[in-house]
Design an enzyme around this catalytic site. Structure first.
Site, PDB file in Angstrom:
ATOM      1  CG  ASP A  95      36.207  49.486  31.503  1.00 28.66           C
ATOM      2  OD1 ASP A  95      36.874  50.380  30.961  1.00 28.66           O
ATOM      3  OD2 ASP A  95      36.360  48.279  31.257  1.00 28.66           O
TER       4      ASP A  95
ATOM      5  CG  ASP B 246      39.551  53.253  29.010  1.00 29.16           C
ATOM      6  OD1 ASP B 246      40.517  53.184  29.786  1.00 29.16           O
ATOM      7  OD2 ASP B 246      39.251  52.358  28.203  1.00 29.16           O
ATOM      8  CD  GLU B 247      40.389  50.196  33.668  1.00 35.41           C
ATOM      9  OE1 GLU B 247      39.643  49.487  34.396  1.00 35.41           O
ATOM     10  OE2 GLU B 247      41.306  49.718  32.970  1.00 35.41           O
TER      11      GLU B 247
END
Length: 368
Positions: free
Chosen positions: A16, A112-113
Protein backbone atom coordinates in the site's frame (compact mmCIF):
# COMPACT_ATOMS: atom_id res chain seq x y z
CA UNK A 1 3.66 -46.00 4.97
CA UNK A 2 2.66 -43.28 2.53
CA UNK A 3 3.95 -39.88 3.67
CA UNK A 4 1.37 -37.17 4.27
CA UNK A 5 1.99 -34.16 2.07
CA UNK A 6 0.69 -30.99 3.66
CA UNK A 7 -0.39 -28.08 1.45
CA UNK A 8 2.16 -25.29 1.17
CA UNK A 9 1.51 -22.31 3.41
CA UNK A 10 0.71 -19.35 1.20
CA UNK A 11 2.93 -16.29 1.30
CA UNK A 12 0.88 -13.14 0.67
CA UNK A 13 2.13 -9.55 0.55
CA UNK A 14 -0.12 -6.51 0.57
CA UNK A 15 1.61 -3.37 -0.71
CA UNK A 16 0.00 0.00 0.00
CA UNK A 17 1.62 3.24 -1.13
CA UNK A 18 1.85 5.96 1.52
CA UNK A 19 -0.45 8.95 0.84
CA UNK A 20 0.09 8.12 -2.82
CA UNK A 21 -1.30 11.13 -4.71
CA UNK A 22 0.04 13.62 -2.16
CA UNK A 23 3.45 11.93 -2.07
CA UNK A 24 3.75 12.10 -5.88
CA UNK A 25 2.88 15.80 -5.79
CA UNK A 26 5.42 16.48 -3.04
CA UNK A 27 8.03 14.53 -4.95
CA UNK A 28 7.45 16.50 -8.16
CA UNK A 29 6.98 19.94 -6.60
CA UNK A 30 9.51 20.89 -3.90
CA UNK A 31 7.31 23.78 -2.72
CA UNK A 32 4.77 21.23 -1.40
CA UNK A 33 7.27 19.29 0.70
CA UNK A 34 6.82 19.42 4.46
CA UNK A 35 3.52 21.27 4.08
CA UNK A 36 -0.08 20.17 4.62
CA UNK A 37 -1.16 19.19 1.12
CA UNK A 38 -4.65 18.11 0.04
CA UNK A 39 -5.24 16.41 -3.31
CA UNK A 40 -8.82 16.41 -4.55
CA UNK A 41 -11.62 18.88 -5.12
CA UNK A 42 -10.92 22.53 -4.44
CA UNK A 43 -12.80 24.15 -1.54
CA UNK A 44 -14.01 27.10 -3.63
CA UNK A 45 -17.55 27.24 -4.97
CA UNK A 46 -19.60 24.12 -4.36
CA UNK A 47 -16.46 22.43 -3.12
CA UNK A 48 -15.25 18.91 -3.70
CA UNK A 49 -13.87 16.13 -1.55
CA UNK A 50 -10.42 15.07 -0.37
CA UNK A 51 -8.92 12.24 -2.42
CA UNK A 52 -5.89 11.99 -0.16
CA UNK A 53 -3.89 14.20 2.17
CA UNK A 54 -0.21 14.38 3.04
CA UNK A 55 0.85 13.23 6.48
CA UNK A 56 1.43 16.87 7.40
CA UNK A 57 -2.26 17.55 6.63
CA UNK A 58 -3.45 14.45 8.47
CA UNK A 59 -2.05 15.87 11.71
CA UNK A 60 -4.88 18.42 11.53
CA UNK A 61 -7.52 15.70 11.21
CA UNK A 62 -7.86 15.87 7.42
CA UNK A 63 -8.86 12.52 5.91
CA UNK A 64 -9.82 11.18 2.52
CA UNK A 65 -13.52 11.47 1.60
CA UNK A 66 -13.83 14.60 3.74
CA UNK A 67 -15.41 17.67 2.09
CA UNK A 68 -12.66 20.04 0.99
CA UNK A 69 -14.38 22.94 2.74
CA UNK A 70 -14.18 21.07 6.04
CA UNK A 71 -10.50 20.32 5.39
CA UNK A 72 -9.85 24.03 4.88
CA UNK A 73 -11.57 24.80 8.19
CA UNK A 74 -9.37 22.29 9.99
CA UNK A 75 -6.21 23.68 8.38
CA UNK A 76 -6.65 27.17 6.86
CA UNK A 77 -3.07 27.18 5.53
CA UNK A 78 -3.41 23.82 3.72
CA UNK A 79 -2.51 23.71 0.02
CA UNK A 80 -5.12 22.25 -2.34
CA UNK A 81 -4.29 20.73 -5.74
CA UNK A 82 -6.33 18.83 -8.30
CA UNK A 83 -5.36 15.19 -8.98
CA UNK A 84 -3.12 14.34 -11.97
CA UNK A 85 -4.36 10.85 -12.75
CA UNK A 86 -2.21 10.48 -15.84
CA UNK A 87 0.92 10.87 -13.69
CA UNK A 88 -0.38 8.57 -10.95
CA UNK A 89 -1.20 5.93 -13.56
CA UNK A 90 2.33 6.11 -15.00
CA UNK A 91 3.85 5.72 -11.52
CA UNK A 92 1.48 2.84 -10.79
CA UNK A 93 2.63 1.03 -13.94
CA UNK A 94 6.26 1.36 -12.83
CA UNK A 95 5.32 -0.09 -9.44
CA UNK A 96 3.61 -2.99 -11.21
CA UNK A 97 6.82 -3.70 -13.14
CA UNK A 98 8.68 -3.92 -9.84
CA UNK A 99 6.13 -6.45 -8.58
CA UNK A 100 6.57 -8.55 -11.74
CA UNK A 101 10.25 -9.09 -10.95
CA UNK A 102 9.12 -11.41 -8.18
CA UNK A 103 5.71 -12.83 -9.19
CA UNK A 104 3.01 -12.76 -11.85
CA UNK A 105 0.31 -13.40 -9.25
CA UNK A 106 -0.62 -9.74 -8.72
CA UNK A 107 -4.10 -8.49 -7.85
CA UNK A 108 -4.26 -4.68 -7.99
CA UNK A 109 -6.96 -3.08 -5.84
CA UNK A 110 -6.39 0.47 -7.06
CA UNK A 111 -3.55 2.55 -8.47
CA UNK A 112 -1.75 2.49 -5.13
CA UNK A 113 -2.26 -0.97 -3.62
CA UNK A 114 -2.11 -4.62 -4.59
CA UNK A 115 -1.89 -8.17 -3.31
CA UNK A 116 1.02 -10.39 -4.33
CA UNK A 117 1.22 -14.14 -3.95
CA UNK A 118 4.91 -15.04 -3.60
CA UNK A 119 4.47 -18.64 -2.45
CA UNK A 120 6.59 -19.49 -5.49
CA UNK A 121 8.66 -16.42 -6.38
CA UNK A 122 10.52 -15.96 -9.66
CA UNK A 123 13.92 -15.40 -8.05
CA UNK A 124 13.65 -18.32 -5.61
CA UNK A 125 14.20 -16.04 -2.65
CA UNK A 126 11.80 -18.07 -0.56
CA UNK A 127 11.13 -15.42 2.09
CA UNK A 128 8.05 -13.21 1.63
CA UNK A 129 9.45 -10.79 4.21
CA UNK A 130 12.68 -10.42 2.23
CA UNK A 131 10.75 -9.89 -1.01
CA UNK A 132 8.64 -7.19 0.65
CA UNK A 133 11.84 -5.45 1.78
CA UNK A 134 13.26 -5.59 -1.76
CA UNK A 135 10.05 -4.19 -3.28
CA UNK A 136 9.96 -1.32 -0.77
CA UNK A 137 13.63 -0.58 -1.47
CA UNK A 138 13.10 -0.56 -5.26
CA UNK A 139 10.10 1.77 -4.97
CA UNK A 140 12.14 4.16 -2.85
CA UNK A 141 15.24 4.08 -5.06
CA UNK A 142 13.51 4.14 -8.46
CA UNK A 143 10.50 6.35 -7.73
CA UNK A 144 11.52 8.29 -4.62
CA UNK A 145 8.31 7.19 -2.90
CA UNK A 146 7.55 5.03 0.13
CA UNK A 147 5.24 2.05 0.49
CA UNK A 148 4.03 0.05 3.45
CA UNK A 149 3.85 -3.74 3.31
CA UNK A 150 1.96 -6.39 5.23
CA UNK A 151 3.08 -10.01 5.05
CA UNK A 152 1.06 -13.03 6.14
CA UNK A 153 -0.51 -16.29 4.95
CA UNK A 154 -3.74 -14.76 3.61
CA UNK A 155 -5.08 -11.59 2.04
CA UNK A 156 -7.15 -10.34 4.96
CA UNK A 157 -4.36 -10.41 7.55
CA UNK A 158 -1.76 -9.06 5.08
CA UNK A 159 -3.96 -6.04 4.34
CA UNK A 160 -4.47 -5.25 8.01
CA UNK A 161 -0.74 -5.68 8.65
CA UNK A 162 0.20 -3.18 5.93
CA UNK A 163 -1.74 -0.45 7.76
CA UNK A 164 -0.16 -0.99 11.17
CA UNK A 165 3.18 0.83 10.85
CA UNK A 166 2.50 3.49 8.23
CA UNK A 167 4.26 5.30 6.67
CA UNK A 168 7.12 3.22 5.25
CA UNK A 169 6.06 0.28 7.39
CA UNK A 170 6.71 -3.45 7.20
CA UNK A 171 4.69 -5.83 9.37
CA UNK A 172 4.77 -9.64 9.42
CA UNK A 173 2.04 -11.64 11.13
CA UNK A 174 2.92 -15.33 11.14
CA UNK A 175 0.54 -18.30 11.26
CA UNK A 176 1.04 -18.98 14.98
CA UNK A 177 0.07 -15.45 16.02
CA UNK A 178 -2.84 -14.78 13.64
CA UNK A 179 -5.70 -15.98 15.82
CA UNK A 180 -4.56 -14.09 18.92
CA UNK A 181 -3.97 -11.01 16.77
CA UNK A 182 -7.51 -11.19 15.33
CA UNK A 183 -9.01 -11.55 18.81
CA UNK A 184 -7.43 -8.30 19.99
CA UNK A 185 -8.27 -6.34 16.83
CA UNK A 186 -11.00 -3.66 17.26
CA UNK A 187 -13.99 -4.36 14.99
CA UNK A 188 -13.60 -1.00 13.23
CA UNK A 189 -10.14 -2.15 12.05
CA UNK A 190 -11.55 -5.19 10.25
CA UNK A 191 -11.20 -4.63 6.52
CA UNK A 192 -14.74 -4.63 5.09
CA UNK A 193 -16.41 -3.37 8.27
CA UNK A 194 -17.56 0.18 7.53
CA UNK A 195 -18.60 2.88 9.97
CA UNK A 196 -22.26 1.89 10.00
CA UNK A 197 -21.56 -1.81 10.61
CA UNK A 198 -18.94 -0.99 13.26
CA UNK A 199 -21.48 1.19 15.09
CA UNK A 200 -24.05 -1.60 14.93
CA UNK A 201 -21.51 -4.07 16.31
CA UNK A 202 -20.55 -1.80 19.20
CA UNK A 203 -24.20 -1.23 20.10
CA UNK A 204 -24.43 -5.01 20.39
CA UNK A 205 -21.42 -5.05 22.72
CA UNK A 206 -19.07 -6.35 20.03
CA UNK A 207 -15.87 -4.33 20.31
CA UNK A 208 -13.10 -6.76 19.34
CA UNK A 209 -12.50 -9.90 17.36
CA UNK A 210 -12.78 -11.87 20.59
CA UNK A 211 -16.33 -10.54 21.02
CA UNK A 212 -17.24 -11.55 17.46
CA UNK A 213 -15.74 -14.96 18.05
CA UNK A 214 -18.28 -15.69 20.78
CA UNK A 215 -21.10 -15.71 18.22
CA UNK A 216 -22.00 -18.78 16.21
CA UNK A 217 -21.91 -18.57 12.41
CA UNK A 218 -25.72 -18.66 12.15
CA UNK A 219 -25.95 -15.79 14.66
CA UNK A 220 -23.53 -13.65 12.64
CA UNK A 221 -25.55 -14.35 9.48
CA UNK A 222 -28.75 -13.43 11.32
CA UNK A 223 -27.34 -10.07 12.46
CA UNK A 224 -25.22 -9.12 9.44
CA UNK A 225 -26.49 -11.13 6.47
CA UNK A 226 -24.28 -13.24 4.19
CA UNK A 227 -21.15 -11.32 5.15
CA UNK A 228 -21.59 -12.84 8.63
CA UNK A 229 -20.08 -16.06 7.26
CA UNK A 230 -16.98 -14.10 6.25
CA UNK A 231 -16.72 -12.54 9.71
CA UNK A 232 -16.94 -16.00 11.27
CA UNK A 233 -13.99 -17.19 9.16
CA UNK A 234 -11.68 -14.20 9.32
CA UNK A 235 -11.98 -13.71 13.08
CA UNK A 236 -10.41 -17.18 13.23
CA UNK A 237 -7.72 -16.12 10.75
CA UNK A 238 -9.22 -18.16 7.92
CA UNK A 239 -9.24 -16.56 4.46
CA UNK A 240 -8.91 -18.87 1.49
CA UNK A 241 -9.47 -16.23 -1.20
CA UNK A 242 -6.76 -16.56 -3.87
CA UNK A 243 -4.84 -13.66 -5.34
CA UNK A 244 -6.61 -13.15 -8.68
CA UNK A 245 -4.47 -11.61 -11.42
CA UNK A 246 -7.38 -11.34 -13.84
CA UNK A 247 -11.11 -11.81 -13.86
CA UNK A 248 -13.85 -11.00 -16.35
CA UNK A 249 -15.35 -7.62 -15.59
CA UNK A 250 -18.91 -6.75 -16.53
CA UNK A 251 -19.15 -3.57 -14.49
CA UNK A 252 -16.89 -1.43 -12.33
CA UNK A 253 -18.38 0.46 -9.43
CA UNK A 254 -18.12 1.77 -5.89
CA UNK A 255 -20.66 2.67 -3.26
CA UNK A 256 -20.78 3.90 0.31
CA UNK A 257 -23.23 3.73 3.21
CA UNK A 258 -23.10 6.86 5.35
CA UNK A 259 -22.98 7.16 9.13
CA UNK A 260 -25.71 9.80 8.90
CA UNK A 261 -28.30 10.29 6.19
CA UNK A 262 -27.63 12.88 3.48
CA UNK A 263 -30.32 15.51 2.90
CA UNK A 264 -29.00 18.14 0.50
CA UNK A 265 -27.97 17.98 -3.13
CA UNK A 266 -24.57 19.47 -2.21
CA UNK A 267 -23.88 16.76 0.40
CA UNK A 268 -24.76 14.06 -2.10
CA UNK A 269 -22.60 15.51 -4.87
CA UNK A 270 -19.62 15.81 -2.53
CA UNK A 271 -19.88 12.11 -1.79
CA UNK A 272 -20.55 11.20 -5.42
CA UNK A 273 -17.46 13.08 -6.58
CA UNK A 274 -15.35 11.01 -4.21
CA UNK A 275 -17.05 7.77 -5.27
CA UNK A 276 -16.69 8.66 -8.95
CA UNK A 277 -12.96 9.18 -8.48
CA UNK A 278 -12.69 5.70 -6.96
CA UNK A 279 -14.54 4.26 -9.95
CA UNK A 280 -12.22 6.11 -12.34
CA UNK A 281 -9.18 4.65 -10.56
CA UNK A 282 -10.57 1.16 -10.92
CA UNK A 283 -11.28 1.72 -14.61
CA UNK A 284 -7.71 2.91 -15.12
CA UNK A 285 -6.31 -0.11 -13.32
CA UNK A 286 -8.35 -2.50 -15.43
CA UNK A 287 -7.73 -0.43 -18.60
CA UNK A 288 -11.46 -0.30 -19.29
CA UNK A 289 -13.73 2.31 -20.83
CA UNK A 290 -17.48 2.07 -20.31
CA UNK A 291 -20.36 3.75 -22.08
CA UNK A 292 -23.10 3.31 -19.49
CA UNK A 293 -22.93 5.23 -16.21
CA UNK A 294 -25.30 4.21 -13.41
CA UNK A 295 -26.22 6.05 -10.23
CA UNK A 296 -27.57 4.06 -7.30
CA UNK A 297 -29.54 5.71 -4.48
CA UNK A 298 -30.82 3.99 -1.36
CA UNK A 299 -33.05 6.01 0.93
CA UNK A 300 -33.32 5.81 4.73
CA UNK A 301 -36.43 3.61 4.36
CA UNK A 302 -34.25 1.19 2.31
CA UNK A 303 -36.14 1.90 -0.91
CA UNK A 304 -33.62 1.79 -3.76
CA UNK A 305 -33.55 3.30 -7.22
CA UNK A 306 -30.99 3.36 -10.03
CA UNK A 307 -30.67 5.81 -12.89
CA UNK A 308 -28.40 5.28 -15.89
CA UNK A 309 -27.27 7.05 -19.01
CA UNK A 310 -25.56 5.51 -22.05
CA UNK A 311 -23.12 7.80 -23.82
CA UNK A 312 -22.13 7.71 -27.50
CA UNK A 313 -18.40 7.36 -26.68
CA UNK A 314 -16.58 5.35 -23.99
CA UNK A 315 -15.81 7.35 -20.86
CA UNK A 316 -12.10 8.02 -20.35
CA UNK A 317 -12.01 10.95 -17.91
CA UNK A 318 -12.97 11.33 -14.27
CA UNK A 319 -14.67 14.67 -15.03
CA UNK A 320 -17.02 12.97 -17.50
CA UNK A 321 -18.12 10.47 -14.87
CA UNK A 322 -18.71 13.24 -12.33
CA UNK A 323 -20.61 15.44 -14.79
CA UNK A 324 -22.86 12.55 -15.87
CA UNK A 325 -23.53 11.48 -12.30
CA UNK A 326 -24.49 15.08 -11.48
CA UNK A 327 -27.03 15.04 -14.32
CA UNK A 328 -28.47 11.77 -13.07
CA UNK A 329 -28.69 13.07 -9.50
CA UNK A 330 -30.37 16.26 -10.71
CA UNK A 331 -33.06 14.11 -12.31
CA UNK A 332 -33.44 11.76 -9.34
CA UNK A 333 -33.03 14.18 -6.42
CA UNK A 334 -36.04 14.27 -4.12
CA UNK A 335 -36.25 17.15 -1.65
CA UNK A 336 -36.61 16.00 1.94
CA UNK A 337 -35.89 12.30 1.30
CA UNK A 338 -32.89 11.20 3.42
CA UNK A 339 -30.29 9.12 1.56
CA UNK A 340 -28.28 6.43 3.35
CA UNK A 341 -26.27 5.01 0.42
CA UNK A 342 -24.93 6.22 -2.92
CA UNK A 343 -23.16 4.26 -5.63
CA UNK A 344 -21.70 4.79 -9.10
CA UNK A 345 -20.83 2.18 -11.71
CA UNK A 346 -19.76 1.92 -15.33
CA UNK A 347 -20.66 -0.90 -17.69
CA UNK A 348 -21.17 -1.62 -21.39
CA UNK A 349 -17.47 -2.25 -22.01
CA UNK A 350 -17.70 -4.49 -25.04
CA UNK A 351 -20.94 -3.70 -26.82
CA UNK A 352 -20.54 -1.65 -29.98
CA UNK A 353 -24.10 -0.40 -30.08
CA UNK A 354 -25.41 2.10 -27.57
CA UNK A 355 -28.89 1.57 -26.18
CA UNK A 356 -30.61 4.89 -26.01
CA UNK A 357 -33.15 5.73 -23.36
CA UNK A 358 -36.41 7.48 -24.22
CA UNK A 359 -36.12 11.27 -24.10
CA UNK A 360 -35.95 12.55 -20.55
CA UNK A 361 -35.90 9.07 -19.02
CA UNK A 362 -32.85 7.23 -17.75
CA UNK A 363 -33.04 3.46 -17.80
CA UNK A 364 -32.80 1.45 -14.60
CA UNK A 365 -30.13 -1.23 -14.20
CA UNK A 366 -29.29 -3.57 -11.37
CA UNK A 367 -25.50 -3.55 -11.44
CA UNK A 368 -24.63 -3.74 -7.75
Amino acid sequence: MTPIILPAVRKIIHIDMDAFYASVEQRDYPEYRGKPLVVGGLPEGRGGVVATASYEARKFGIRSAMPSKQALQLCPHALFVRPRFDVYKEVSQHIREIFKRYTDLIEPLSLDEAYLDVTQDKQNIGSALEIAKLIKQAIKEELNLTASAGVSVNKFVAKIASDMDKPDGLKFIGPSSIEVFMETLPVEKFHGVGKVTAQKMMKMGLYTGADLKKLREDELVKYFGKVGRFYYQIVRGIDDRPVQPSRETKSVGAEDTFARDLLTFEEMMNELERISMLVYERLERKKLRGRTITLKIKYSNFKQITRSLSLPEPVGEASMIIDTVEKLLTEAFAEGKPVRLLGVSLSNFHEQTVQKNPPGIAGQLSLF
